[in-house]
Design an enzyme around this catalytic site. Structure first.
Site, PDB file in Angstrom:
ATOM      1  CG  HIS A   1      73.348   3.149  23.387  1.00  0.00           C
ATOM      2  ND1 HIS A   1      74.046   4.043  22.610  1.00  0.00           N
ATOM      3  CD2 HIS A   1      74.160   2.068  23.525  1.00  0.00           C
ATOM      4  CE1 HIS A   1      75.248   3.513  22.314  1.00  0.00           C
ATOM      5  NE2 HIS A   1      75.334   2.320  22.850  1.00  0.00           N
TER       6      HIS A   1
ATOM      7  CG  HIS B   1      80.962   0.136  29.953  1.00  0.00           C
ATOM      8  ND1 HIS B   1      80.159   1.203  30.249  1.00  0.00           N
ATOM      9  CD2 HIS B   1      80.470  -0.371  28.797  1.00  0.00           C
ATOM     10  CE1 HIS B   1      79.211   1.319  29.312  1.00  0.00           C
ATOM     11  NE2 HIS B   1      79.378   0.377  28.428  1.00  0.00           N
TER      12      HIS B   1
ATOM     13  CG  HIS C   1      75.721   5.535  26.354  1.00  0.00           C
ATOM     14  ND1 HIS C   1      76.445   5.224  27.472  1.00  0.00           N
ATOM     15  CD2 HIS C   1      75.934   4.493  25.500  1.00  0.00           C
ATOM     16  CE1 HIS C   1      77.058   4.048  27.306  1.00  0.00           C
ATOM     17  NE2 HIS C   1      76.765   3.600  26.123  1.00  0.00           N
TER      18      HIS C   1
HETATM   19  N1  GLY Z   1      80.582   1.214  24.282  1.00  0.00           N
HETATM   20  C1  GLY Z   1      79.492   1.440  25.103  1.00  0.00           C
HETATM   21  C2  GLY Z   1      78.298   0.865  24.568  1.00  0.00           C
HETATM   22  O1  GLY Z   1      78.340   0.073  23.653  1.00  0.00           O
HETATM   23  O2  GLY Z   1      77.224   1.200  24.962  1.00  0.00           O
HETATM   24 MN    MN Z   2      76.756   0.822  22.431  1.00  0.00          MN
END
Ligand code: GLY
Ligand code: MN
Ligand code: MN
Length: 444
Positions: free
Chosen positions: A361, A250, A368
């Site tokens: 996710h 991240h 998320h």
């Molecule tokens: N950008 C955060 C993820 O892909 O989970």
């Molecule tokens: Mn993601």
């Protein structure tokens, strides 16, 4: 597009919020659900960060104003929506523009009653007396939390020998997460739009990718694309990681100049009417992959393709993850990075050094998004209406000391999918996945 009180419900139909509240009322029995929209946060002394309402609060009200509180309670065969909203402040409106007052909000948002926020202290204790449970997120709003605690100690404690005993303060997710996991038609349109804006902006952003350019230039190009297409901005801090930064999952400093021969991993998503897109592509900065970069890239691309071939109702998240890690483990063996057999690698989990995250996710109002990944002890079975990402990757940060040839190679490929009745729908528009297609996109 933007979260302005003069554009109520961001173009969603009022009936949608009513329908959702009905579902909640039917689950409440003699309990109440209490949600705060959130406060405006400061960036610096008197400069505010643009406000975004709490996702649960928006999901049930359609209201995008700060400092609001919603109380839902059952009432006969239906229920009440009681709102507490800021009083109009004409001096402030000189600076921030016109806002809706309680009467306008009552009319437009289908509330049973709308009070001014300062009246919360007066009304909340009686609204919370004699309820069995209070669904309220601890930590979400300090003022409301203090009121809840003082209300329950005065209204409930004296009755602990008789009826009217409070059973508990529970997380609102018990009522809402499962509802939010299954997207309705209007939500899907907004996620499709967020995903489409995201992928179109990625395609445009690639043209700014060249040795010597700053990671920040790709960030700016991507987010310009989001705004130009009507998104409110980025759903999360855009990740532009080149060289060793491509291995930081991240990373969001986006502060390095890209070098000849580097890979750059870009992970970004537009937020459209509060719904998120989420996409990742990895590019060779100079336009072509080195042979070792290509070898790693193709393993990830193979894992991605295998995972999405299996994306359909009835399959579990664990099945999809196992397909992914199986492919990645085979690839790591072929590269000579790991030794032994695929089974041993999977059993020991030694692939986790190079793929430390999950394959998927949920995606929705939150990047998320909410929803259980495990149900009754087993991995969640995919069902129509669920929206999720597929995002395999392989990362070789310099800390993986024995693998110098692979240093600074970080690859992730990510797209967004809706589970349909008989398979899945790619929500992000098709952007090259294979190494050859990526190279020809860069060339173009
Ligand atoms: N950008 C955060 C993820 O892909 O989970
Ligand atoms: Mn993601
Ligand atoms: Mn992402």
């Amino acid at each position: 597009m933007d979260c302005n009180s003069k554009k109520p419900m961001l173009g969603f139909s009022p009936e949608l919020f009513e329908e959702r509240r009905k579902k909640v009322f039917s689950k409440l029995d003699n309990s109440v659900l209490l949600l705060s929209s959130g406060s405006v946060k400061k960036k610096s002394r008197d400069i505010e960060i643009p406000f975004r309402p709490d996702s649960d609060f928006f999901y049930l009200t359609g209201l995008c104003e700060p400092e609001c509180v919603a109380l839902l309670r059952p009432n006969g065969s239906d229920g009440d929506l009681i709102l507490f909203v800021p009083a109009r402040d004409m001096d402030k409106e000189i600076w921030i523009g016109e806002r809706m007052g309680p009467s306008e909000i009552k009319e437009q948002f289908g509330a049973t009653e709308v009070y001014e926020r300062h009246q919360l202290d007066q009304y909340l204790p009686s609204l919370l007396s004699d309820v069995d449970k209070i669904y309220f997120r601890i930590g979400s709003d300090r003022h409301v939390q203090d009121l809840v605690l003082s209300s329950i100690s005065s209204a409930h404690l004296p009755k602990t020998r008789g009826s009217g005993r409070l059973e508990g303060i529970l997380e609102p997710g018990y009522l809402l997460d499962e509802m939010r996991l299954f997207k309705d038609a209007e939500e899907l349109d907004h996620i499709r739009k967020a995903a489409l804006i995201t992928s179109e902006s990625f395609e445009e952003m690639v043209t700014y990718c060249r040795p010597g350019a700053g990671e920040w230039e790709l960030e700016a190009a991507l987010e310009f694309g989001f705004r130009r297409r009507g998104a409110s901005g980025a759903a999360y801090p855009t990740i532009v990681g080149s060289g060793a930064n491509s291995c930081v999952l991240h990373y969001s400093d986006n502060a390095r100049r890209m070098g000849e021969g580097d890979l750059v991993l870009v992970d970004g998503g537009a937020e459209y009417n509060l719904y998120a897109g989420d996409m990742t592509r990895t590019f060779p900065v100079s336009g072509t992959f080195s042979s070792i970069q290509k070898a790693v890239y193709e393993i990830v691309a193979g894992a991605y393709k295998c995972a999405i071939e299996h994306l359909e109702p009835g399959v579990t998240l664990a099945d999809i993850h196992q397909k992914t890690v199986g492919n990645l483990a085979d690839g790591l063996l072929d590269l000579g990075v790991l030794e032994g057999s695929t089974e041993e690698i999977l059993e020991k989990g030694s692939y986790k050094t190079f793929f430390p995250h999950q394959t998927s996710h949920w995606l929705g109002l939150d990047v998320h998004d909410v929803g259980d990944y495990v149900k009754e002890g087993s991995s969640r079975v995919l069902e129509p209406g669920m929206v999720l990402t597929v995002e395999p990757g392989l990362y070789f940060p310099p800390s993986t000391k024995t693998l110098e040839d692979f240093f600074c190679i970080g690859v992730r490929i990510e797209d967004d999918f809706l589970i349909t009745d008989n398979g899945c729908e790619l929500m992000t528009s098709p952007l090259p996945v294979s190494a050859e297609e990526v190279e020809s996109l860069m060339g173009a």
